[in-house]
Motif scaffolding. Sequence first.
Motif, PDB file in Angstrom:
ATOM      1  N   TYR A  22       0.860  -1.182   0.000  1.00  0.00           N
ATOM      2  CA  TYR A  22       0.000   0.000   0.000  1.00  0.00           C
ATOM      3  C   TYR A  22       0.895   1.229   0.000  1.00  0.00           C
ATOM      4  O   TYR A  22       1.820   1.333   0.800  1.00  0.00           O
ATOM      5  N   ILE A  23       0.597   2.158  -0.893  1.00  0.00           N
ATOM      6  CA  ILE A  23       1.317   3.429  -0.934  1.00  0.00           C
ATOM      7  C   ILE A  23       0.296   4.509  -0.624  1.00  0.00           C
ATOM      8  O   ILE A  23      -0.682   4.690  -1.354  1.00  0.00           O
ATOM      9  N   ILE A  24       0.543   5.195   0.481  1.00  0.00           N
ATOM     10  CA  ILE A  24      -0.434   6.125   1.028  1.00  0.00           C
ATOM     11  C   ILE A  24       0.195   7.514   1.084  1.00  0.00           C
ATOM     12  O   ILE A  24       1.282   7.678   1.646  1.00  0.00           O
ATOM     13  N   PRO A  25      -0.453   8.527   0.500  1.00  0.00           N
ATOM     14  CA  PRO A  25       0.074   9.883   0.612  1.00  0.00           C
ATOM     15  C   PRO A  25       0.101  10.319   2.078  1.00  0.00           C
ATOM     16  O   PRO A  25      -0.846  10.084   2.825  1.00  0.00           O
ATOM     17  N   GLY A  26       1.202  10.912   2.498  1.00  0.00           N
ATOM     18  CA  GLY A  26       1.375  11.330   3.878  1.00  0.00           C
ATOM     19  C   GLY A  26       2.004  10.218   4.703  1.00  0.00           C
ATOM     20  O   GLY A  26       2.333   9.152   4.187  1.00  0.00           O
ATOM     21  N   LYS A  27       2.171  10.475   5.976  1.00  0.00           N
ATOM     22  CA  LYS A  27       2.704   9.455   6.883  1.00  0.00           C
ATOM     23  C   LYS A  27       1.523   8.745   7.540  1.00  0.00           C
ATOM     24  O   LYS A  27       0.716   9.369   8.214  1.00  0.00           O
ATOM     25  N   TYR A  28       1.446   7.448   7.327  1.00  0.00           N
ATOM     26  CA  TYR A  28       0.323   6.668   7.830  1.00  0.00           C
ATOM     27  C   TYR A  28       0.834   5.664   8.849  1.00  0.00           C
ATOM     28  O   TYR A  28       1.717   4.858   8.556  1.00  0.00           O
ATOM     29  N   TYR A  29       0.264   5.696  10.060  1.00  0.00           N
ATOM     30  CA  TYR A  29       0.703   4.834  11.150  1.00  0.00           C
ATOM     31  C   TYR A  29      -0.330   3.780  11.538  1.00  0.00           C
ATOM     32  O   TYR A  29      -0.098   3.007  12.452  1.00  0.00           O
ATOM     33  N   GLY A  30      -1.459   3.722  10.860  1.00  0.00           N
ATOM     34  CA  GLY A  30      -2.527   2.799  11.217  1.00  0.00           C
ATOM     35  C   GLY A  30      -2.111   1.343  11.077  1.00  0.00           C
ATOM     36  O   GLY A  30      -1.152   1.014  10.366  1.00  0.00           O
ATOM     37  N   ILE A  31      -2.845   0.474  11.744  1.00  0.00           N
ATOM     38  CA  ILE A  31      -2.545  -0.956  11.668  1.00  0.00           C
ATOM     39  C   ILE A  31      -3.454  -1.682  10.680  1.00  0.00           C
ATOM     40  O   ILE A  31      -3.221  -2.834  10.370  1.00  0.00           O
ATOM     41  N   MET A  32      -4.478  -1.022  10.189  1.00  0.00           N
ATOM     42  CA  MET A  32      -5.391  -1.587   9.183  1.00  0.00           C
ATOM     43  C   MET A  32      -5.281  -0.733   7.914  1.00  0.00           C
ATOM     44  O   MET A  32      -4.815   0.403   7.968  1.00  0.00           O
ATOM     45  N   ARG A  33      -5.755  -1.298   6.805  1.00  0.00           N
ATOM     46  CA  ARG A  33      -5.775  -0.520   5.562  1.00  0.00           C
ATOM     47  C   ARG A  33      -6.560   0.764   5.789  1.00  0.00           C
ATOM     48  O   ARG A  33      -7.561   0.779   6.507  1.00  0.00           O
ATOM     49  N   PRO A  34      -6.139   1.853   5.163  1.00  0.00           N
ATOM     50  CA  PRO A  34      -6.867   3.112   5.361  1.00  0.00           C
ATOM     51  C   PRO A  34      -8.277   3.043   4.783  1.00  0.00           C
ATOM     52  O   PRO A  34      -8.480   2.506   3.698  1.00  0.00           O
ATOM     53  N   SER A  35      -9.212   3.564   5.516  1.00  0.00           N
ATOM     54  CA  SER A  35     -10.592   3.575   5.020  1.00  0.00           C
ATOM     55  C   SER A  35     -11.048   4.982   4.663  1.00  0.00           C
ATOM     56  O   SER A  35     -12.046   5.148   3.967  1.00  0.00           O
ATOM     57  N   THR A  36     -10.341   5.987   5.116  1.00  0.00           N
ATOM     58  CA  THR A  36     -10.725   7.367   4.827  1.00  0.00           C
ATOM     59  C   THR A  36      -9.653   8.117   4.048  1.00  0.00           C
ATOM     60  O   THR A  36      -9.727   9.329   3.922  1.00  0.00           O
ATOM     61  N   TYR A  37      -8.650   7.414   3.549  1.00  0.00           N
ATOM     62  CA  TYR A  37      -7.577   8.014   2.761  1.00  0.00           C
ATOM     63  C   TYR A  37      -7.545   7.362   1.380  1.00  0.00           C
ATOM     64  O   TYR A  37      -7.843   6.182   1.237  1.00  0.00           O
ATOM     65  N   SER A  38      -7.125   8.115   0.394  1.00  0.00           N
ATOM     66  CA  SER A  38      -6.847   7.534  -0.910  1.00  0.00           C
ATOM     67  C   SER A  38      -5.515   6.810  -0.809  1.00  0.00           C
ATOM     68  O   SER A  38      -4.604   7.265  -0.126  1.00  0.00           O
ATOM     69  N   TYR A  39      -5.391   5.683  -1.492  1.00  0.00           N
ATOM     70  CA  TYR A  39      -4.120   4.970  -1.496  1.00  0.00           C
ATOM     71  C   TYR A  39      -3.978   4.132  -2.751  1.00  0.00           C
ATOM     72  O   TYR A  39      -4.937   3.939  -3.500  1.00  0.00           O
TER      73      TYR A  39
END
Length: 150
Positions: free
Chosen positions: A45-62
């Motif tokens: 997964y490539i996520i814009p910004g720094k992402y620290y979550g433990i699950m796939r983002p649900s409110t971010y584009s990726y």
Amino acid sequence: MKKLLLIFFALIIIAIIWYGESRKFFCLDNGKCVTVWKTFNNICYIIPGKYYGIMRPSTYSYIKTTNINNLDIIWKAHSDSIVVNSDDSVFIVNNFSKGVKINKYNLNEKYNDSLFTYFDGKYNRYRKGINYISIFIQENYATDKDGKKY
């Protein structure tokens, strides 16, 4: 003895997760960053910004791709929009209108070529001043527009 064995197994599980779920942050010179999160099952997964979550983002584009892919990310100046230049194994997921918008380079290739590249006689190269980062997922590094390795 049971407690020691339980702690040992917990440490083994944490080590496996730590090794299999690697995450790196790559930042462009304008301070904008992307998170490259390599997971089990050959999914990245490539996520814009720094992402620290433990699950796939649900409110971010990726971007969802494989752990062996290479891609370029062009972050448009003064914009919350990025362009992803890669092969067709890249999938844009949850492309929300809020936050960073992700566009595939190939969907509008002629237009993007006219904006971002020039032909040097052998290859199409990015123009000077274009803020981009080339990510080599399998090797776990990236290079910026100046060739600096992260």
